[in-house]
Motif scaffolding. Structure first.
Motif, PDB file in Angstrom:
ATOM      1  N   ASN A   1      29.627 -26.110  34.103  1.00 34.30           N
ATOM      2  CA  ASN A   1      29.386 -25.733  34.878  1.00 34.30           C
ATOM      3  C   ASN A   1      27.517 -24.570  33.856  1.00 34.30           C
ATOM      4  O   ASN A   1      27.572 -23.794  35.062  1.00 34.30           O
TER       5      ASN A   1
ATOM      6  N   GLU B   1      31.250 -20.586  40.872  1.00 40.11           N
ATOM      7  CA  GLU B   1      32.303 -20.395  39.708  1.00 40.11           C
ATOM      8  C   GLU B   1      31.938 -19.364  38.726  1.00 40.11           C
ATOM      9  O   GLU B   1      32.513 -18.224  37.815  1.00 40.11           O
ATOM     10  N   ALA B   2      31.361 -20.065  38.346  1.00 38.88           N
ATOM     11  CA  ALA B   2      30.003 -19.831  36.931  1.00 38.88           C
ATOM     12  C   ALA B   2      29.304 -18.483  37.211  1.00 38.88           C
ATOM     13  O   ALA B   2      29.982 -17.372  36.068  1.00 38.88           O
ATOM     14  N   ALA B   3      28.561 -18.554  38.641  1.00 40.27           N
ATOM     15  CA  ALA B   3      28.200 -16.779  38.521  1.00 40.27           C
ATOM     16  C   ALA B   3      29.512 -15.851  38.902  1.00 40.27           C
ATOM     17  O   ALA B   3      29.060 -14.783  38.538  1.00 40.27           O
ATOM     18  N   ILE B   4      30.412 -16.085  39.287  1.00 39.31           N
ATOM     19  CA  ILE B   4      31.714 -15.226  39.088  1.00 39.31           C
ATOM     20  C   ILE B   4      31.610 -14.532  37.590  1.00 39.31           C
ATOM     21  O   ILE B   4      32.229 -13.848  37.638  1.00 39.31           O
ATOM     22  N   SER B   5      32.484 -15.497  36.762  1.00 37.29           N
ATOM     23  CA  SER B   5      32.762 -15.742  35.645  1.00 37.29           C
ATOM     24  C   SER B   5      31.398 -14.660  35.136  1.00 37.29           C
ATOM     25  O   SER B   5      32.173 -14.103  33.439  1.00 37.29           O
ATOM     26  N   LEU B   6      30.960 -14.616  35.476  1.00 38.42           N
ATOM     27  CA  LEU B   6      29.083 -13.629  35.159  1.00 38.42           C
ATOM     28  C   LEU B   6      29.147 -12.671  35.707  1.00 38.42           C
ATOM     29  O   LEU B   6      28.393 -12.430  35.598  1.00 38.42           O
ATOM     30  N   ASN B   7      29.924 -11.959  35.953  1.00 36.70           N
ATOM     31  CA  ASN B   7      29.848 -11.259  37.587  1.00 36.70           C
ATOM     32  C   ASN B   7      28.892 -11.191  38.224  1.00 36.70           C
ATOM     33  O   ASN B   7      28.718  -9.523  38.407  1.00 36.70           O
ATOM     34  N   MET B   8      28.201 -11.776  38.529  1.00 36.74           N
ATOM     35  CA  MET B   8      27.142 -11.693  39.157  1.00 36.74           C
ATOM     36  C   MET B   8      27.874 -11.615  40.648  1.00 36.74           C
ATOM     37  O   MET B   8      28.969 -11.690  40.999  1.00 36.74           O
ATOM     38  N   SER B   9      26.274 -10.606  41.507  1.00 39.74           N
ATOM     39  CA  SER B   9      27.585 -10.160  43.104  1.00 39.74           C
ATOM     40  C   SER B   9      27.301 -11.240  43.408  1.00 39.74           C
ATOM     41  O   SER B   9      27.049 -12.222  43.612  1.00 39.74           O
ATOM     42  N   LYS B  10      27.877 -11.529  45.229  1.00 38.31           N
ATOM     43  CA  LYS B  10      27.537 -12.554  46.295  1.00 38.31           C
ATOM     44  C   LYS B  10      26.038 -12.274  46.137  1.00 38.31           C
ATOM     45  O   LYS B  10      25.644 -13.999  46.277  1.00 38.31           O
TER      46      LYS B  10
ATOM     47  N   GLY C   1      31.248 -25.573  40.981  1.00 40.76           N
ATOM     48  CA  GLY C   1      31.973 -24.863  39.524  1.00 40.76           C
ATOM     49  C   GLY C   1      30.450 -24.041  39.238  1.00 40.76           C
ATOM     50  O   GLY C   1      29.667 -23.353  38.770  1.00 40.76           O
ATOM     51  N   GLN C   2      29.107 -23.849  40.120  1.00 46.77           N
ATOM     52  CA  GLN C   2      28.110 -23.654  39.695  1.00 46.77           C
ATOM     53  C   GLN C   2      28.321 -21.608  40.586  1.00 46.77           C
ATOM     54  O   GLN C   2      28.582 -20.581  40.108  1.00 46.77           O
TER      55      GLN C   2
ATOM     56  N   VAL D   1      23.056  -8.492  35.657  1.00 44.59           N
ATOM     57  CA  VAL D   1      24.320  -7.889  35.383  1.00 44.59           C
ATOM     58  C   VAL D   1      24.052  -6.946  34.763  1.00 44.59           C
ATOM     59  O   VAL D   1      24.351  -5.673  35.403  1.00 44.59           O
TER      60      VAL D   1
ATOM     61  N   ARG E   1      33.997  -6.501  40.987  1.00 47.08           N
ATOM     62  CA  ARG E   1      33.434  -6.540  40.209  1.00 47.08           C
ATOM     63  C   ARG E   1      33.046  -5.379  38.608  1.00 47.08           C
ATOM     64  O   ARG E   1      33.051  -5.821  37.759  1.00 47.08           O
TER      65      ARG E   1
ATOM     66  N   GLN F   1      23.806 -11.699  44.166  1.00 44.29           N
ATOM     67  CA  GLN F   1      22.827 -12.412  43.005  1.00 44.29           C
ATOM     68  C   GLN F   1      23.830 -13.645  43.060  1.00 44.29           C
ATOM     69  O   GLN F   1      22.760 -14.626  42.856  1.00 44.29           O
TER      70      GLN F   1
ATOM     71  N   ARG G   1      19.766 -16.302  43.025  1.00 46.55           N
ATOM     72  CA  ARG G   1      19.783 -16.976  41.494  1.00 46.55           C
ATOM     73  C   ARG G   1      20.615 -17.942  41.220  1.00 46.55           C
ATOM     74  O   ARG G   1      19.795 -18.695  40.572  1.00 46.55           O
ATOM     75  N   VAL G   2      21.898 -18.121  41.939  1.00 45.13           N
ATOM     76  CA  VAL G   2      22.482 -20.428  41.749  1.00 45.13           C
ATOM     77  C   VAL G   2      22.044 -20.222  43.221  1.00 45.13           C
ATOM     78  O   VAL G   2      21.431 -21.691  42.760  1.00 45.13           O
TER      79      VAL G   2
ATOM     80  N   MET H   1      40.654 -14.831  36.267  1.00 42.44           N
ATOM     81  CA  MET H   1      38.933 -14.250  36.202  1.00 42.44           C
ATOM     82  C   MET H   1      38.632 -14.756  38.202  1.00 42.44           C
ATOM     83  O   MET H   1      37.431 -14.242  38.372  1.00 42.44           O
TER      84      MET H   1
ATOM     85  N   PHE I   1      34.548 -23.697  30.940  1.00 38.54           N
ATOM     86  CA  PHE I   1      34.902 -24.435  32.244  1.00 38.54           C
ATOM     87  C   PHE I   1      34.930 -25.868  31.386  1.00 38.54           C
ATOM     88  O   PHE I   1      33.755 -25.743  30.750  1.00 38.54           O
TER      89      PHE I   1
END
Ligand SMILES: Nc1ncnc2c1ncn2[C@@H]1O[C@H](COP(=O)(O)OP(=O)(O)O)[C@@H](O)[C@H]1O
Ligand SMILES: [Mg+2]
Lengths: 268, 222, 222
Positions: free
Chosen positions: A111, C118-127, C115-116, A129, A97, C129, C133-134, A62, A107
């Protein structure tokens, strides 16, 4: 490991490949030379004692942890590296990305974004995105929320839902992004026992649809047996045993695995 | 006009003479806030509502009005001399913050500790002295340390009632020589040199005890 | 006693505009600085972090009154241009309280659970974003109570402009005192002054309380 896996699933296409992956946190070597192929559509369950490195394996996929050495490929593409003139260079944010768009993760602690409604939790990333139009994102989100049985909760906030419902939203949120590989890290471990079932049912449903590749870390052995094509037993950063659920869960070879499974049997 | 090193060295000892007063005022005021803060905390916990509400009101009034005005008020209302007035007013002002810190410390002692004390038949005084305070005080020491530093940096206010601390001396030098740059910079420098190492030490304590660094800073209610 | 309210109170309130202007100028500057410096201190780039840290430590370490004198009396000597006393006072207030408030901003950003992100990364948001947004919307709620307390401190701090001869309420009260030297009048003057500051602070106090209650909602507890 690689050739063994190929023997088991001869004709299928590899989607995730770990090549000599090592991971250490400081002096603590967590994974030593991991080699693993996961095939398109395959459901792989990772079991093993706490601290054996299961979470680290999927977090590297991930892009939440960087391998200390080795390479990871997704769909034929390097994840942590970029090929420049035939040479591997460290990947930049742009490359990460591009590749991690194929991966989704659920998770242990859900989260969810607490400041967004359930609907916005599920549409924020698709809109910003993927660049989907709002209506389309909402439609897709609604479909997925229906799939997890929560389409009536779109206007609520995460704090208004039970743990099981929140985790189902988290699954829907991940599904909306249509990842090729979905990762589940002990997604029922934080739930009250009576809420575990509803979440596992949802995952089984999605798994039965077939297409999505899944890597699931779980301590629910019945669930692993039902849903997985292959089970890996992790011990001390090594894949100690692997095979079909029948091989691993019903016919454990090593004492370590036997005693590990024994804990679950006695608990039942 | 540019920086004049010769002038700076010439006036440095004179400003340094005010350090004693600055530090003396800081510690006198801090001693008062530690003591009075505890009294306020205990009174505020009183089950006699009119008393606890009155105390809460007084604390709020002192906390949100300027200490400089409080200095003027006491200086002109009572005939106590500048230093004593300064120490008392700053001490009372910061006792309202310190009492908030004590309160958070006491609230962090689990209820079961009180129950256990009752089970062991401790008197209220014994419970406070032997059970509650020993557990409540250590975790708040970094926060108290932060207020000590903030108090220290507040002492230039005392110039308003003619306490000859560093800032007062610097201003006199400025008025005599029409050069403010060096004396004021020197005062700032001395404040920085004295407070920064203390701040670092307190942050070290905070990190050691797992608290969020800076959680007791000015503008953050403890 | 308290017989001169008709003459004293209006005279003190003659400085209200200056007090409020200094407060607003200082607040706008302080909060702008707080956001920029606070975020800079969480930056991945060492140079950005370094510059922000030096700024924050410098202005927290050297005392507000020293800074005010510096901008009012020393700075003009250094710079080719002149700066009004009001700007000097506002600048000192803004920079000083901005440095403190930046710690509130930084603390709030760091308090958003990992975790917030990490969730954003798992949704492929940019740094960017992820931040916009989070993290920031959640950090914003967390920082509001701290910034509210900071505003109360800033209001108190405006009284220091008296020292650089800006005609705020404290300044006017002191002029009044110099021509009404009886003990009774002096007590009366400063009582009114304290009450006016208290009344000004009350809305900020209630706002901060409300924000404190609200901050606990809508933020992940995981
Ligand atoms: N961020 C980290 N920093 C340091 N050590 C870590 C970190 N994450 C995991 N570890 C260590 O790596 C080992 C494996 O952890 P993990 O992959 O979480 O195991 P599992 O999921 O199988 O319980 C553990 O010893 C753990 O302490
Ligand atoms: Mg784990």
């Amino acid at each position: 490991m690689t050739e063994l896996a190929e023997n088991l699933e001869p004709a299928r296409e590899v989607i995730v490949r770990y090549n000599n992956v090592k991971k250490a946190f400081g002096n603590n070597i967590v994974l030593n030379d991991l080699n693993l192929d996961v095939y398109k559509g395959e459901k792989v369950a990772l079991i093993g004692p706490s601290g054996s490195g299961k979470t680290t394996i999927i977090r590297m996929l991930m892009t939440l942890e960087q391998p200390s050495s080795g390479t990871i490929e997704i769909d034929g593409e390097q994840l942590w590296h970029k090929e420049v003139n035939g040479q591997l260079k460290d990947a930049d944010e742009k490359h990460l990305r591009k590749v991690r768009g194929k991966i989704g993760m659920v998770f242990q602690q859900y989260n969810l974004f607490p400041h967004m409604s359930i609907m916005r939790n599920c549409t924020e990333a698709p809109i910003h995105v993927l660049g989907l139009p709002k209506d389309e994102a909402k439609e897709r989100a609604l479909q997925m929320l229906q799939k997890v049985g929560l389409s009536d909760k779109v206007d609520m906030y995460p704090s208004q839902l039970s743990g099981g419902q929140q985790q189902r939203v988290a699954i829907a949120r991940s599904l909306v992004m249509q990842p090729k590989v979905m990762l589940f890290d002990e997604v029922t471990a934080a739930l009250d026992p009576e809420l575990v079932g509803e979440v596992l049912e949802v995952i089984k449903d999605i798994a039965s649809e077939g297409e999505t590749t899944m890597m699931l870390i779980t301590h629910e052995m019945d669930f692993a047996r039902d849903v997985a094509d292959r089970v890996l037993f992790l011990d001390n950063g090594l894949i100690a045993e692997h095979g079909t659920p029948y091989d691993v869960i019903e016919n454990p070879q090593s004492d370590r695995l036997k005693s590990f499974l024994g804990r679950f049997n006695s608990a039942h | 006009m540019t920086w004049d090193w010769a002038f700076a060295f010439e006036i440095f000892p004179r400003i340094l003479q005010g350090v004693g007063v600055t530090i003396g005022a800081t510690f006198s005021a801090f001693a008062i806030s530690l003591t009075l803060g505890l009294v306020l905390t205990l009174l505020r916990r009183s089950s006699f509502k009119p008393l606890s509400l009155t105390i809460a009101g007084i604390i709020e009034f002192i906390r949100v009005t300027p200490p400089l005005v409080q200095l003027f008020f006491v200086y002109f209302a009572f005939d106590m001399g500048p230093f004593l007035t300064g120490a008392i007013v700053l001490g009372v002002h910061y006792s309202t913050y310190v009492s908030e810190v004590y309160r958070s410390g006491i609230n962090s002692v689990p209820k079961s500790q009180w129950e256990a004390s009752r089970a062991l038949n401790f008197s209220p005084v014994q419970t406070w002295r032997k059970v509650v305070l020993p557990q409540a005080i250590p975790p708040i020491i970094p926060m108290l340390g932060n207020y000590l530093i903030i108090l220290f940096k507040e002492t230039p206010l005392l110039m308003g009632i003619y306490v000859t601390e560093m800032m007062m001396i610097a201003r006199s030098i400025g008025a005599e020589t029409y050069r403010f740059l060096e004396p004021i910079t020197i005062v700032g420098f001395i404040f920085l040199v004295l407070s920064y190492p203390c701040a670092l030490f307190i942050r070290y304590l905070e990190r050691k005890s797992g608290q969020i660094p800076g959680s007791a800073e000015k503008g953050v209610k403890a | 006693m308290f017989t001169n309210i008709d003459t004293f109170l209006p005279y003190i309130l003659g400085g209200l505009t200056t007090t409020v202007q200094a407060f607003l100028f200082g607040a706008v500057l302080a909060y702008s600085i707080a956001i920029v410096a606070g975020l800079a201190r969480t930056s991945r780039l060492a140079i950005v972090r370094g510059v922000a840290t030096v700024f924050v430590e410098l202005f927290r370490g050297t005392s507000l009154l020293v800074q005010m004198f510096f901008f009012a009396f020393a700075f003009p000597a250094l710079m080719p241009f002149t700066m009004s006393t009001f700007i000097a006072g506002g600048l000192a207030l803004g920079l000083n309280y901005g440095a403190y408030a930046s710690e509130v901003v930084r603390g709030a950003v760091l308090a958003v659970p990992k975790g917030q992100k990490e969730a954003a990364i798992s949704l492929n948001m940019s740094k960017f974003q992820t931040m916009r947004r989070v993290v920031l919307p959640q950090a914003f709620r967390l920082m509001l109570p701290g910034l509210g307390n900071n505003a109360i401190e800033l209001l108190k701090g405006t009284s220091l402009v008296y020292f650089i001869s800006l005609a705020d309420m404290t300044f006017n009260a002191n002029i009044l005192r110099s021509s009404n030297t009886s003990l009774v009048s002096q007590v009366e003057i400063y009582t009114y002054l304290l009450l006016v500051y208290f009344v000004l602070a009350l809305p900020l106090v209630f706002l901060t309380r409300w924000l404190e209650k609200r901050a606990s909602k809508g933020v992940s507890t995981a």
